[in-house]
Design an enzyme around this catalytic site. Structure first.
Site, PDB file in Angstrom:
ATOM      1  N   LYS A 209       1.254  -1.224   0.035  1.00 33.18           N
ATOM      2  CA  LYS A 209       0.140   0.435   0.167  1.00 33.18           C
ATOM      3  C   LYS A 209       0.655   1.331  -0.287  1.00 33.18           C
ATOM      4  CE  LYS A 209      -3.725  -1.883   3.268  1.00 33.18           C
ATOM      5  NZ  LYS A 209      -4.909  -2.201   2.603  1.00 33.18           N
ATOM      6  N   ARG A 283      -9.784 -11.726   2.210  1.00 31.18           N
ATOM      7  CA  ARG A 283     -10.789 -13.008   1.899  1.00 31.18           C
ATOM      8  C   ARG A 283      -9.975 -14.283   2.177  1.00 31.18           C
ATOM      9  NH1 ARG A 283     -10.996 -10.277  -3.556  1.00 31.18           N
ATOM     10  NH2 ARG A 283     -10.501  -8.148  -2.025  1.00 31.18           N
TER      11      ARG A 283
END
Length: 435
Positions: A209, A283
């Protein structure tokens, strides 16, 4: 000798503020403290906004005085507290009202404090331990059993998603499996299972990020905090059925031992997943938790996660996003959210969303190899999760917690955790399980 801060009284005033305080002023002085001037329409938001103004005045303790509807009191609490001070509001009304509000504050304070902790303060193991201790203290240790699976033991037991995401950190990944069983019968059926994403810090891994996106990633365990606090709140409100709590905890960091782009994870149910984005890690850990939840036989499974930026883009930071293949259950969940005055919006999810992240090397990829997962990223993430639930998704709800955290303060919220979603999930448990 330290002086004790005075407790300022706060009143509701249906009349406009005196002119000298400005046209439409929300707050004005009162002989015993301050008064909030409420006009008909959006009263709850007006109270929360007024509470932010009072917090910004530097008040540390306030007593709500006079006639205060329960929801207005809660809105005041949510607006008044901040990351440095999660207490300081004394509720009013009859004993039952004060008890309900105090119980709610107890659970929200736990969740907010946990989410606001720094990454260094909260390792995956410690997150699991603190959640287990909180539920044990709330329910009574005789109603709770748990185990924490960590490190290489995750591999031994087949929980590859949590292990792979967390193996790049020197602090081992962990899974909490907690059993709240008030029946006293070890053979009692599990009525519900709650699954929470517990990424204690998310660098993005090798799909790293940018600084501005990484700064607030201590909040990425917000799903774990939310479902833990929701279970505690339901217990305090009279939950009588057996419920499992499963937290999927890891740090997503870069190292010579971290998982990489192009890796393939083989899950316990045989599903193979190609990693095309190491920043789509939530996920991956939830897939383990959902399989364990299904193994329990629970008829109701709820997962919660700060899962996708796509959900924030779709619904903003005031709403949580809801996904479900079970449309009837989703409708009831939205009704419960509305009753609890927690803004929630249903986004699309169909079985074909499972096919939206194809891979030439595995059954599926964990995302699309584009920024944010591409169009429909939140629905595609939910589609990925649906591969790991039983019964064609009947009885399963997925909350993408877009409203769980604010990076900066605004007119209604201080910076930090909000707790949005706790009341909704507790209400679902009480209505769907206790009914």
């Amino acid at each position: 000798m330290n002086s004790i801060p005075a407790v300022i009284q706060i009143f509701i005033q249906p009349q406009p503020a005196p002119e000298q305080f400005g046209t439409g002023a929300l707050v004005s002085p009162h002989s015993a403290g301050y008064q909030i001037h409420i006009k008909a329409g959006n009263e709850v938001r007006m109270v929360q906004k007024a509470a932010r103004l009072l917090d910004n005045l530097g008040l540390s303790q306030v007593q709500l005085a006079g006639e205060w509807p329960e929801e207005w009191q809660w809105a005041f609490y949510q607006g008044f507290v901040n990351a440095k001070r999660l207490t300081g509001v004394f509720f009013c009304g009859d004993a039952l009202t004060v008890q309900r509000l105090t119980q709610r504050e107890h659970c929200y304070r736990f969740a907010k404090h946990l989410v606001n902790k720094t990454p260094e303060q909260l390792s995956p193991q410690l997150l699991a331990e603190e959640a287990a201790a909180f539920i044990s203290a709330t329910a009574g240790a005789n109603q709770v059993t748990y185990r924490i699976i960590s490190g290489e033991q995750l591999v031994t037991e087949g929980w590859q998603g949590i292990y792979q995401v967390g193996r790049g950190s020197v602090r081992a990944p962990a899974m909490l499996e907690l059993d709240f069983n008030p029946t006293g019968n070890p053979e009692a059926p599990v009525a519900a299972a709650l699954v929470g994403k517990g990424i204690t810090f998310d660098s993005g891994g090798y799909s790293i990020k940018a600084t501005e996106g990484m700064l607030t990633m201590k909040c990425d365990m917000g799903g774990a905090a939310t479902v833990t606090a929701a279970l505690a709140l339901a217990i305090l409100q009279g939950l009588t059925q057996r419920v499992k709590l499963i937290l999927c905890c890891a740090e997503n960091l870069i190292s010579g031992h971290a998982y990489k782009l192009g890796d393939i994870i083989t899950y316990k149910n045989g599903t193979t997943v190609e990693i095309v984005n190491t920043d789509a890690e939530g996920r991956l850990v939830l897939a383990d938790g959902l399989q364990l939840a299904c193994d329990s036989g629970a008829a109701l499974i709820i997962d919660a996660a700060t899962l996708t930026g796509a959900a924030v883009t779709a619904v903003g930071a005031e709403y949580n996003a809801l996904f479900a293949l079970d449309k009837a259950l989703a409708k009831r969940a939205l009704d419960y959210a509305e009753q609890q005055q927690e803004l929630t919006w249903q986004l699309p999810l169909e079985k074909w969303h499972q096919q939206q992240c194809p891979s030439p090397y595995a059954d599926t990829a964990n995302s699309r190899p584009v920024k944010g997962g591409g169009a429909g990223g939140a629905s595609n993430a939910a589609g990925f999760l649906s591969r790991f639930v039983a019964n064609e998704g009947q009885g399963w709800l997925h909350f993408d917690l877009a409203a769980a955290f604010n990076g900066t303060a605004n007119a209604y919220w201080a910076a930090g955790a909000t707790g949005q979603g706790i009341r909704t999930i507790a209400s679902i448990l009480l209505h769907e399980v206790n009914a």
